[in-house]
Design a protein around this motif. Structure first.
Motif, PDB file in Angstrom:
ATOM      1  N   SER A  17      -6.206   7.006  -0.055  1.00 50.18           N
ATOM      2  CA  SER A  17      -6.016   8.107   0.023  1.00 50.18           C
ATOM      3  C   SER A  17      -4.691   8.589  -1.268  1.00 50.18           C
ATOM      4  CB  SER A  17      -4.853   7.845   1.340  1.00 50.18           C
ATOM      5  OG  SER A  17      -3.468   7.079   1.249  1.00 50.18           O
ATOM      6  N   ARG A  18      -4.096   6.951  -2.128  1.00 48.52           N
ATOM      7  CA  ARG A  18      -3.625   7.034  -3.082  1.00 48.52           C
ATOM      8  C   ARG A  18      -3.070   8.199  -4.077  1.00 48.52           C
ATOM      9  NH1 ARG A  18      -4.113   1.867  -7.546  1.00 48.52           N
ATOM     10  NH2 ARG A  18      -2.643   0.589  -5.703  1.00 48.52           N
ATOM     11  N   ALA A  19      -2.460   8.810  -4.344  1.00 46.16           N
ATOM     12  CA  ALA A  19      -2.416  10.200  -4.994  1.00 46.16           C
ATOM     13  C   ALA A  19      -3.329   9.573  -6.485  1.00 46.16           C
ATOM     14  CB  ALA A  19      -1.832  10.857  -5.654  1.00 46.16           C
ATOM     15  N   TYR A  25      -1.011   5.723 -13.768  1.00 48.75           N
ATOM     16  CA  TYR A  25       0.043   5.236 -13.629  1.00 48.75           C
ATOM     17  C   TYR A  25       0.196   3.817 -13.511  1.00 48.75           C
ATOM     18  CZ  TYR A  25       1.783   9.989 -16.353  1.00 48.75           C
ATOM     19  OH  TYR A  25       2.463  10.344 -17.539  1.00 48.75           O
ATOM     20  N   LYS A  26      -0.805   3.222 -11.925  1.00 48.12           N
ATOM     21  CA  LYS A  26      -0.817   2.330 -11.702  1.00 48.12           C
ATOM     22  C   LYS A  26      -1.409   1.554 -12.319  1.00 48.12           C
ATOM     23  CE  LYS A  26      -0.295  -0.090  -7.139  1.00 48.12           C
ATOM     24  NZ  LYS A  26       1.119  -0.393  -6.948  1.00 48.12           N
ATOM     25  N   CYS A  27      -2.123   1.568 -12.280  1.00 50.99           N
ATOM     26  CA  CYS A  27      -3.514   1.372 -13.170  1.00 50.99           C
ATOM     27  C   CYS A  27      -4.407   1.940 -13.977  1.00 50.99           C
ATOM     28  CB  CYS A  27      -3.975   0.614 -11.602  1.00 50.99           C
ATOM     29  SG  CYS A  27      -4.969   2.019 -11.049  1.00 50.99           S
ATOM     30  N   ASP A 390      -7.932 -11.658  -9.155  1.00 45.34           N
ATOM     31  CA  ASP A 390      -8.467 -10.621  -9.429  1.00 45.34           C
ATOM     32  C   ASP A 390      -8.651  -9.589  -8.797  1.00 45.34           C
ATOM     33  OD1 ASP A 390      -8.340  -9.457 -11.956  1.00 45.34           O
ATOM     34  OD2 ASP A 390      -9.601 -10.754 -12.541  1.00 45.34           O
ATOM     35  N   ASP A 391      -7.087  -8.830  -8.695  1.00 45.88           N
ATOM     36  CA  ASP A 391      -7.238  -7.541  -8.775  1.00 45.88           C
ATOM     37  C   ASP A 391      -8.288  -6.470  -9.375  1.00 45.88           C
ATOM     38  OD1 ASP A 391      -7.500  -5.058  -6.737  1.00 45.88           O
ATOM     39  OD2 ASP A 391      -5.164  -4.538  -7.579  1.00 45.88           O
ATOM     40  N   GLU A 392      -9.068  -6.079  -8.927  1.00 50.38           N
ATOM     41  CA  GLU A 392     -10.391  -5.505  -9.678  1.00 50.38           C
ATOM     42  C   GLU A 392     -11.666  -5.497  -8.663  1.00 50.38           C
ATOM     43  OE1 GLU A 392      -9.858  -4.809 -13.880  1.00 50.38           O
ATOM     44  OE2 GLU A 392     -11.338  -3.206 -12.596  1.00 50.38           O
ATOM     45  N   ASP A 499     -14.028  -7.822  -2.858  1.00 49.81           N
ATOM     46  CA  ASP A 499     -13.978  -5.972  -2.655  1.00 49.81           C
ATOM     47  C   ASP A 499     -12.064  -6.569  -3.183  1.00 49.81           C
ATOM     48  OD1 ASP A 499     -16.430  -5.926  -1.997  1.00 49.81           O
ATOM     49  OD2 ASP A 499     -15.742  -5.199  -0.024  1.00 49.81           O
ATOM     50  N   ARG A 500     -11.591  -6.359  -4.432  1.00 50.32           N
ATOM     51  CA  ARG A 500     -10.322  -6.540  -5.067  1.00 50.32           C
ATOM     52  C   ARG A 500      -9.781  -7.626  -4.118  1.00 50.32           C
ATOM     53  NH1 ARG A 500      -7.572  -0.430  -4.560  1.00 50.32           N
ATOM     54  NH2 ARG A 500      -6.087  -2.286  -5.870  1.00 50.32           N
ATOM     55  N   PRO A 501      -9.564  -8.562  -4.728  1.00 50.55           N
ATOM     56  CA  PRO A 501      -8.491  -9.723  -3.978  1.00 50.55           C
ATOM     57  C   PRO A 501      -6.972  -9.417  -4.518  1.00 50.55           C
ATOM     58  CG  PRO A 501     -10.734 -10.759  -5.167  1.00 50.55           C
ATOM     59  CD  PRO A 501     -10.494  -8.957  -5.402  1.00 50.55           C
ATOM     60  N   GLU A 502      -6.393  -9.354  -3.542  1.00 47.07           N
ATOM     61  CA  GLU A 502      -5.269  -8.886  -3.183  1.00 47.07           C
ATOM     62  C   GLU A 502      -4.152  -9.636  -3.479  1.00 47.07           C
ATOM     63  OE1 GLU A 502      -3.010  -5.891  -4.994  1.00 47.07           O
ATOM     64  OE2 GLU A 502      -4.486  -3.827  -3.944  1.00 47.07           O
ATOM     65  N   ASP A 503      -3.134  -9.673  -2.850  1.00 44.83           N
ATOM     66  CA  ASP A 503      -2.559 -11.244  -2.625  1.00 44.83           C
ATOM     67  C   ASP A 503      -3.007 -12.182  -1.527  1.00 44.83           C
ATOM     68  OD1 ASP A 503      -0.105 -12.632  -2.157  1.00 44.83           O
ATOM     69  OD2 ASP A 503       0.823 -11.423  -0.699  1.00 44.83           O
ATOM     70  N   PRO A 589      -5.478  -3.291   3.337  1.00 41.68           N
ATOM     71  CA  PRO A 589      -3.971  -4.514   3.209  1.00 41.68           C
ATOM     72  C   PRO A 589      -4.719  -4.753   1.797  1.00 41.68           C
ATOM     73  CG  PRO A 589      -6.865  -5.286   3.624  1.00 41.68           C
ATOM     74  CD  PRO A 589      -7.059  -3.911   4.021  1.00 41.68           C
ATOM     75  N   ASP A 590      -2.944  -5.230   1.326  1.00 39.34           N
ATOM     76  CA  ASP A 590      -2.057  -5.565   0.082  1.00 39.34           C
ATOM     77  C   ASP A 590      -1.514  -6.550   0.181  1.00 39.34           C
ATOM     78  OD1 ASP A 590      -1.336  -5.743  -2.322  1.00 39.34           O
ATOM     79  OD2 ASP A 590      -1.395  -3.339  -2.742  1.00 39.34           O
ATOM     80  N   ASN A 591      -0.599  -6.455   0.112  1.00 42.84           N
ATOM     81  CA  ASN A 591       0.661  -8.245   0.376  1.00 42.84           C
ATOM     82  C   ASN A 591       0.437  -8.412   1.415  1.00 42.84           C
ATOM     83  OD1 ASN A 591       1.750  -5.977  -1.708  1.00 42.84           O
ATOM     84  ND2 ASN A 591       1.150  -7.428  -2.374  1.00 42.84           N
ATOM     85  N   THR A 604       0.279  -2.175   3.706  1.00 45.39           N
ATOM     86  CA  THR A 604      -1.023  -1.952   2.838  1.00 45.39           C
ATOM     87  C   THR A 604      -0.560  -0.460   2.002  1.00 45.39           C
ATOM     88  OG1 THR A 604      -0.272   0.313   4.405  1.00 45.39           O
ATOM     89  CG2 THR A 604      -1.936  -1.648   5.206  1.00 45.39           C
ATOM     90  N   ASP A 605      -1.407  -0.515   1.201  1.00 44.27           N
ATOM     91  CA  ASP A 605      -2.246   0.861  -0.363  1.00 44.27           C
ATOM     92  C   ASP A 605      -2.614   1.360  -0.304  1.00 44.27           C
ATOM     93  OD1 ASP A 605      -1.730   1.494  -2.693  1.00 44.27           O
ATOM     94  OD2 ASP A 605      -2.446  -1.077  -3.923  1.00 44.27           O
ATOM     95  N   GLY A 606      -2.597   2.870  -0.124  1.00 40.74           N
ATOM     96  CA  GLY A 606      -3.295   3.896  -0.008  1.00 40.74           C
ATOM     97  C   GLY A 606      -4.378   3.601   1.364  1.00 40.74           C
ATOM     98  N   ALA A 638       4.014   6.969  -0.530  1.00 40.14           N
ATOM     99  CA  ALA A 638       4.930   5.616  -0.953  1.00 40.14           C
ATOM    100  C   ALA A 638       3.833   4.792  -0.506  1.00 40.14           C
ATOM    101  CB  ALA A 638       6.189   5.213  -0.593  1.00 40.14           C
ATOM    102  N   GLU A 639       4.244   3.592  -1.047  1.00 38.28           N
ATOM    103  CA  GLU A 639       3.182   2.113  -0.833  1.00 38.28           C
ATOM    104  C   GLU A 639       4.550   0.945  -0.493  1.00 38.28           C
ATOM    105  OE1 GLU A 639       1.087   0.749  -4.473  1.00 38.28           O
ATOM    106  OE2 GLU A 639       0.934  -1.157  -3.845  1.00 38.28           O
ATOM    107  N   THR A 640       3.784   0.712   0.707  1.00 38.67           N
ATOM    108  CA  THR A 640       4.535  -0.724   0.675  1.00 38.67           C
ATOM    109  C   THR A 640       3.788  -1.607   0.371  1.00 38.67           C
ATOM    110  OG1 THR A 640       3.468   0.348   3.705  1.00 38.67           O
ATOM    111  CG2 THR A 640       5.519  -1.741   3.987  1.00 38.67           C
TER     112      THR A 640
HETATM  113 CA    CA Z   1      -2.240  -2.688  -3.948  1.00 37.72          CA
END
Ligand code: CA
Ligand code: FEO
Ligand code: CA
Ligand code: CA
Length: 697
Positions: A17-19, A25-27, A390-392, A499-503, A589-591, A604-606, A638-640
């Protein structure tokens, strides 16, 4: 009680759902670009067929739901023109009550229902207050924030934009006083400057952007009986920006690949960029990940050398002009004018927040990629292990194992020694194998064992000696090439595309390690890697959480998926074997953070389930393993971020409130946190139990 399925109004583009303005601007619009990893990868087959854990084998009636197959999610995703009006989300009975019986320690609160309200919503019986906002002064001589009269000089003395990671460090001898250390990931100029012309930003707007990146260190004072935190003009207060000088350490320090016209030594870098998440070290410093640094660099389209072009492409540096046009004010941001400047970003940085005049460090022994964060586990003999994702989409998971041992205590000598721990040791990349790969069909259906599980190995890439010299462990690459082009080293050794490794966070109670894998809608597309046991869904909109039982200083591990996120009413989700009718929906899930009881907390993010993002607790051990409960939601757009869950306080960073498509400074979609007609401002928030009791008890 059964849950009413949450309506899934997933966009046609298949993204979260990220705008789109946030993507921009973020990524740097990572999702709209081709996946940078087009390496062939490798298929390792089934080496451990039949080895299963019984944990989570369909307790509480989940079997019937799981047997339905993946059709419902796919069906839900194929329609979806409706959008829930603010505050009107039909949540049915979701989140209206906790699981029957008692709750696990630390998770005893009434879950917050999914919603679209422009507020930070906390459970009944909890209170909140904003700790600090974008633009708040950090120094006595800093001007008050004035949205319509921003200057770079002011911004350098104020709290930066888009707070992400947050860390709280108690100040010894001062009750309830802490250093609050916060990352400022990126600037969103159209929401910062009235009348912003993206084709022609002014030099002052560019400089304000630089000042709004980096980190803030600010003293905050708590009080007995509440979790409120009040910022102080303390002597530790500091701003680190895109202009602050950093020292480079490790095998790439002084490398030809890092030398520029401004820094012929290749050891001194101006600034840090896109600091996403991070971690506190046990020796009292802060690690911060330089993530989507690629987007700040212009000129890749004009690079003619094929090797340089391939390197840029693998890191997502593309196009001619950059989004923010910084290259017009400082040519170091043009890769034709200054080919090596881009190599000086994408590192884990370490800041000593206890010395406001200290020079922060970029640790090249940990490799260069889009570091989401770096987090530390210390083994019983003092060996330090730093984990980093590596978040990609289709990129890798890494760890670094130190050769030096941590010194206890907080003397200056110990700090000096411990700040070198990340400069000598071995960097590894992860390769995972599934227990039953033939049972994975990309739908998210569980294999016959009832759990997505397998084994893994850490493949060594780079060894850095006590003298700082690197030794490449990858054929055909020099040590400084492995450090600077770590993604290519991972490609060569057949690391597993995730699938996009975040925290990526070790549990201080159990030592198990957790990784948030946010999403990857390209999984299974033609020409891309198909679903595998650790990434079991094609067109993965909602992400998953990996649990690793790691030989921390060793090279092998076992793993399983703790959560396969999404709407619990759909067949392609899994909640650690817990009764899916009794959990909160969770997406992207993000952080990650741990509470003092050893529960995992996920921000969560998005959210692809069309609710605002939030913060969730997840029980990890015992009968309630997998029980997931939403503790809070953040405002519209917003993102948490940044979550900290202490005994009596939860802290979150609310990043990019009001960043929704169609919103503008003239017509904001959020007025949080100030309300009325105010512009939205990224802010840090403290939440506590009324009366000051313990969180979740
Ligand atoms: Ca993220
Ligand atoms: Fe800045 Fe990986 O999110
Ligand atoms: Ca993140
Ligand atoms: Ca974390």
């Amino acid at each position: 009680m059964s849950l009413k399925p949450l309506a899934l109004f997933v966009k046609h583009d298949g993204m979260s759902s990220r705008a789109s303005i946030t993507c921009q601007y973020k990524c740097g619009n990572a999702c709209a670009h081709d996946v940078p990893n087009d390496s062939p990868g490798e298929y390792f087959g089934d080496i451990v067929r039949g080895a299963v854990t019984r944990r989570g084998v369909l307790r509480g009636g989940a079997a019937a739901v799981l047997a339905v197959g993946a059709g419902s999610v796919l069906a839900a995703c194929s329609d979806g023109t409706a959008t829930a009006a603010p505050g009107s989300l039909d949540t049915g009975s979701l989140g209206s009550g906790s699981a029957s019986g008692s709750a696990a320690a630390g998770t005893n609160f009434t879950p917050v229902a999914p919603n679209k309200v422009d507020a930070l919503t906390v459970p009944t019986g909890y209170e909140q207050s904003v700790v600090i906002r974008w633009g708040d002064p950090l120094f006595a001589d800093a001007p008050a924030f004035d949205f319509d009269n921003q200057t770079a000089a002011s911004a350098e003395k104020q709290f930066g934009f888009n707070n992400d990671f947050a860390g709280l460090l108690p100040i010894e001898g001062r009750p309830h006083a802490y250093l609050l250390v916060v990352n400022h990931e990126y600037s969103t100029e159209p929401f910062m400057f009235r009348g912003y012309d993206k084709e022609n930003p002014t030099a002052e707007q560019v400089r304000i952007g630089w000042a709004n990146h980096g980190l803030s260190v600010v003293e905050v004072q708590g009080e007995a009986g509440s979790g409120r935190l009040t910022p102080k003009f303390g002597s530790y207060n500091r701003r680190i920006t895109a202009l602050t000088e950093f020292t480079v350490t490790g095998p790439a320090a002084g490398s030809a690949l890092l030398k520029t016209s401004a820094d012929p030594t290749g050891t001194l870098v101006k600034g840090t960029l896109n600091n996403c998440s991070g971690g506190l070290t046990p020796w009292g410093t802060v690690l911060s990940g330089e993530e989507n640094f690629n987007q700040y660099f212009a000129g890749a389209a004009r690079v003619t050398d094929p090797t340089a072009a391939a390197h840029l492409k693998r890191y997502g540096v593309e196009g001619d002009a950059s989004e923010r046009k910084w290259e017009r004010v400082d040519p170091r941001f043009d890769v034709v004018a200054e080919p090596n400047e881009v190599h000086r970003f994408g590192w884990v940085v370490e800041v000593n927040p206890w010395d406001a005049s200290s020079t922060p460090v970029k640790h090249t022994a940990l490799g260069r990629f889009k570091h989401e964060a770096a987090t530390i586990h210390v083994t019983s003999d003092g060996t330090v292990v730093a984990y980093s994702g590596d978040d990609e989409r289709f990129d890798y998971m890494y760890k670094f194992v130190s050769s030096r041992k941590m010194q206890p205590g907080n003397s200056q000598a110990a700090m000096r020694h411990n700040m070198t721990l990340l400069d000598a040791g071995t960097l590894y990349v992860a390769k995972l194998t599934g227990d039953a790969p033939d049972a994975i069909d990309g739908s998210g259906a569980l294999p016959p064992s009832g759990v997505f599980a397998g084994k893994g190995e850490w493949i060594p890439l780079l060894r850095t000696g006590d003298d700082g010299r690197g030794e490449s462990l990858v054929a055909g690459m020099s040590a400084d090439e492995v450090a600077v082009f770590t993604r290519l080293a991972g490609d060569k050794v057949g690391a597993t595309k995730m699938d996009r490794p975040e925290d990526f966070e070790p549990n201080p109670k159990t030592g198990k390690v957790y990784v948030a894998l946010t999403n990857n809608t390209k999984r299974g597309e033609e020409g891309k890697a198909p679903a595998d046991t650790a990434n079991p869904r094609n067109n993965n909109k909602n992400g998953q959480v990996l649990e690793i039982d790691d030989q921390h200083a060793g090279t092998s591990f076992t793993w399983n998926l703790l959560l396969v996120c999404g709407d619990p009413a759909t067949a392609d989700t899994y909640f650690g074997g817990f009764d899916k009718s009794q959990v909160s929906p969770i997406s992207c899930p993000d952080n990650l953070a741990f509470d003092p009881h050893g529960n995992l907390w996920i921000s969560t993010d998005g959210n692809a389930l069309k609710s605002n993002d939030g913060l969730f607790s997840v029980v990890l051990e015992g009968e309630r393993r997998g029980e997931t409960k939403q503790f809070l939601t953040v405002p519209i757009g917003a993102e948490t971020c940044g979550p900290i869950v202490d005994e009596k306080r939860v802290v979150v960073c609310v990043q990019h409130p009001g960043e929704t498509d169609g919103a503008s400074i003239e017509s904001p979609s959020s007025h949080w946190p100030d309300g009325g007609a105010a512009q939205p401002r990224p802010s840090v928030v403290a939440v506590w139990k009324s009366g000051g009791g313990r969180i979740g008890l």
